[in-house]
Every structure is written in C-alpha cells, then in structure tokens.
Design a protein around this motif. Sequence first.
Motif, short mmCIF file in Angstrom:
data_model
loop_
_atom_site.label_atom_id
_atom_site.label_comp_id
_atom_site.label_asym_id
_atom_site.label_seq_id
_atom_site.Cartn_x
_atom_site.Cartn_y
_atom_site.Cartn_z
N ILE A 1 0.84 -1.20 0.00
CA ILE A 1 0.00 0.00 0.00
C ILE A 1 0.87 1.25 0.00
CG2 ILE A 1 -1.59 1.36 1.43
CD1 ILE A 1 -2.94 -1.34 2.17
N ARG A 2 2.01 1.20 0.67
CA ARG A 2 2.91 2.36 0.72
C ARG A 2 3.30 2.82 -0.68
NH1 ARG A 2 6.51 -0.08 5.56
NH2 ARG A 2 5.18 0.65 7.26
N ALA B 1 1.76 9.87 7.52
CA ALA B 1 1.57 8.56 6.89
C ALA B 1 1.69 7.42 7.90
CB ALA B 1 2.56 8.38 5.74
N LYS B 2 2.64 7.52 8.82
CA LYS B 2 2.83 6.44 9.80
C LYS B 2 1.67 6.37 10.78
CE LYS B 2 7.83 6.37 9.42
NZ LYS B 2 9.12 6.56 10.08
N ASP B 3 1.16 7.53 11.18
CA ASP B 3 0.00 7.55 12.07
C ASP B 3 -1.23 6.99 11.36
OD1 ASP B 3 1.72 8.76 13.87
OD2 ASP B 3 0.79 10.74 13.75
N ALA C 1 3.56 -5.92 15.23
CA ALA C 1 4.23 -6.97 14.46
C ALA C 1 4.16 -6.68 12.96
CB ALA C 1 3.60 -8.32 14.76
N ALA C 2 3.02 -6.22 12.49
CA ALA C 2 2.84 -5.96 11.06
C ALA C 2 3.79 -4.86 10.57
CB ALA C 2 1.39 -5.56 10.76
N LEU C 3 3.99 -3.83 11.39
CA LEU C 3 4.81 -2.69 10.98
C LEU C 3 6.24 -2.77 11.49
CD1 LEU C 3 2.22 0.20 11.47
CD2 LEU C 3 2.78 -1.04 9.36
N VAL D 1 2.91 2.07 18.62
CA VAL D 1 1.55 1.91 18.11
C VAL D 1 0.61 2.79 18.92
CG1 VAL D 1 -0.40 0.30 17.86
CG2 VAL D 1 1.92 -0.43 17.24
N CYS D 2 0.72 2.73 20.23
CA CYS D 2 -0.17 3.52 21.10
C CYS D 2 -0.02 5.01 20.86
CB CYS D 2 0.10 3.19 22.56
SG CYS D 2 -0.27 1.49 23.00
#
Length: 199
Positions: free
Chosen positions: A94-95, A146-148, A167-169, A176-177
Amino acid sequence: MALTIPAQVERDAVPADDDGWELEASVLEPDRFAAIFDRYFGQVHSYVARRLGSDVADDLAAETFLIAFRQRARFDRRTGVVRAWLYGIATNLIRRHRRDEVRAWRTAAKLPLPVPAAAHEDRVAAQMTAQGASRELAAALAKLNAKDREVLLLVALGQLTYDEVAAALGIAYGTVCSRLSRARRVVRAAVTNPAEDPA
C-alpha cells in the motif's frame, strides 16, 4: 458496514498457533499454503479495498499472498503471528500507492457529502473509505502523518490488535499507542469541529 476505532481490538478466536504450524508445513508441502490463503485472503482484500479502492485491491491482495508464499520459509512461528505478517506485507504494498490514497482522501474531502448527525463515535465509525467518508474525516485522514494513518487504518479497517499492528509494521507496542493517540486526536478534532478544518 460500519467501522469503529476501538480502544483495543480483542483477539478473535484466531488460531494463531495453527496458522504458524500450517505455514511452516507449507514449506515442505506447498499445497498447505491454501489454508492460509483461504483463511485470510478476504480480510486482506477488504482492507486494501477500503484503503485504495476495489480496482487496486484484487492485484495487491494477490501480490500480498504471492510474496507470502515466496517468503514463507522466513516466517518464524515462535516470534510472529501469520495474520499480522500478512497485513505487514499488504501495508508495504500500500505504501507504494500512498500518493493515490492521499489524493483519494483529498478528493473526498471536497465532495459535498452529508455528515451523519450522531455521536462522535458513530461519525468516526461511518465508512472510512474515500468514497463514503465525510468531508471532515477524509480531510483529516489526508492530513495525517503517513505512519500515524497506517496505524489508525490497521486498527480501524483491519481490526488488528495493537500487538498485531506492532508486528505488522515492525514497531514497538508503545509506538503503536502513541501513533494511534495522535491520529485519534486529529480525527476527533476534524469530526467534532469541522468548521476549523477547511476542505
């Protein structure tokens, strides 16, 4: 189908251990990869379609599983979850299409779409796609870092847990939080105070 941005997605009865064993077994018995494909293709396809549209989803979902099949020997079931691994591959694909995604959100922000007259949570839950999102929500998504945005959409559209997103990223749980918290603030402000966020 309405979507929510939950505080934390509870783990479904996903047979993570079975998936890992199945994927590991597919290295020697390639036909066993079909079980992974059958279990997750629809989820990955839906996630990609909601981010980039159905025109692109067929190709990217198929490419996700082609890459997964080719790299299945690299997966370590002791340290990874198959579902998160697949979403990580899809997110990387997707990126490559990020500009198209942002352009779609910006276009949706300019469309005169009605905003649901419901509670904040209901408005945020209303179809988070470029075709159906409110102007304010689409504008907020387009402006997100984009990362958020990736973290927010993996939770809201992919229904991944925070651990799975990490894990995915390939990022820490705390990251993540913090990214999700920033994204929620931007989206909440845009949906709650649309006049302050010009399209």
